[in-house]
Design a protein around this motif. Structure first.
Motif, mmCIF file in Angstrom:
data_model
loop_
_atom_site.group_PDB
_atom_site.id
_atom_site.type_symbol
_atom_site.label_atom_id
_atom_site.label_comp_id
_atom_site.label_asym_id
_atom_site.label_seq_id
_atom_site.Cartn_x
_atom_site.Cartn_y
_atom_site.Cartn_z
ATOM 1 N N THR A 92 0.836 -1.201 0.000
ATOM 2 C CA THR A 92 0.000 0.000 0.000
ATOM 3 C C THR A 92 0.869 1.248 0.000
ATOM 4 N N PHE A 93 0.400 2.281 -0.689
ATOM 5 C CA PHE A 93 1.074 3.575 -0.630
ATOM 6 C C PHE A 93 0.821 4.194 0.737
ATOM 7 N N CYS A 94 1.773 5.003 1.198
ATOM 8 C CA CYS A 94 1.613 5.722 2.462
ATOM 9 C C CYS A 94 2.376 7.036 2.358
ATOM 10 N N GLY A 95 2.275 7.850 3.385
ATOM 11 C CA GLY A 95 2.972 9.126 3.407
ATOM 12 C C GLY A 95 4.473 8.938 3.573
ATOM 13 N N LEU A 96 5.206 9.971 3.215
ATOM 14 C CA LEU A 96 6.656 9.965 3.383
ATOM 15 C C LEU A 96 7.034 10.406 4.791
ATOM 16 N N THR A 97 8.153 9.925 5.268
ATOM 17 C CA THR A 97 8.695 10.405 6.540
ATOM 18 C C THR A 97 9.326 11.772 6.292
ATOM 19 N N GLU A 98 9.602 12.514 7.339
ATOM 20 C CA GLU A 98 10.254 13.822 7.193
ATOM 21 C C GLU A 98 11.620 13.668 6.525
ATOM 22 N N GLN A 99 12.351 12.621 6.886
ATOM 23 C CA GLN A 99 13.672 12.376 6.289
ATOM 24 C C GLN A 99 13.529 12.100 4.788
ATOM 25 N N GLN A 100 12.546 11.304 4.391
ATOM 26 C CA GLN A 100 12.319 11.030 2.966
ATOM 27 C C GLN A 100 11.903 12.302 2.227
ATOM 28 N N LEU A 101 11.041 13.109 2.846
ATOM 29 C CA LEU A 101 10.632 14.367 2.214
ATOM 30 C C LEU A 101 11.850 15.238 1.906
ATOM 31 N N ARG A 102 12.742 15.382 2.889
ATOM 32 C CA ARG A 102 13.948 16.197 2.686
ATOM 33 C C ARG A 102 14.827 15.619 1.579
ATOM 34 N N LYS A 103 15.006 14.303 1.588
ATOM 35 C CA LYS A 103 15.864 13.646 0.594
ATOM 36 C C LYS A 103 15.351 13.881 -0.826
ATOM 37 N N TYR A 104 14.054 13.692 -1.057
ATOM 38 C CA TYR A 104 13.506 13.807 -2.411
ATOM 39 C C TYR A 104 13.269 15.265 -2.812
#
Length: 144
Positions: A92-104
């Motif tokens: 299932t799709f889910c939200g990104l973590t804060e760390q993933q948001l910063r990375k992408y």
């Protein structure tokens, strides 16, 4: 649950939306197929180009529809039209973590102008810079 091919949920998920010639933006979207389709402008396709549990979700017919080329995907392809990055939890799709948001956000920070050429793509990375403030004023027009 799924009803008539659409995932029905009251949940929201935090994704990174990447539009052509714009900076990436964090956005909360409904965790539904229709919300995802609306965001990319048609039927969705999920790509998994990275080793971590994230997906790049784009319009499956983006290039055929002539949507503007948006960003390079690694060194082998370009994504057409708006896409978003989301997390994956199981199947299932889910939200990104804060760390993933910063990375992408960092990965897709610069808008790109992508030009198709016979053997691939020519990519021009556009830098968003603040315009420098002029330190000198224009001299007044001389009186005649």
């Amino acid at each position: 649950f799924w009803e008539g091919g659409t995932h029905i949920s009251t949940e929201k998920m935090k994704v990174l939306v990447v539009r052509p010639m714009e900076l990436p933006a964090v956005q909360e979207i409904d965790h539904t197929l229709s919300a995802m389709q609306e965001l990319v402008g048609g039927s969705i396709q999920a790509l998994y180009p990275w080793d971590e549990p994230v997906a790049l979700v784009c319009n499956v017919e983006g290039k055929q529809l002539g949507l503007p080329l948006n960003r390079r995907l690694e060194d082998y392809d370009a994504i057409a039209g708006t896409f978003f990055i989301c997390g994956i939890q199981g199947e299932t799709f889910c939200g990104l973590t804060e760390q993933q948001l910063r990375k992408y956000q960092q990965m897709f920070r610069s808008p790109e102008r992508i030009i198709p050429v016979p053997d691939g793509f020519l990519c021009l990375r556009m830098k968003r810079t603040a315009s420098p403030k002029s330190k000198t004023k224009k001299p007044p027009e001389p009186e005649r």
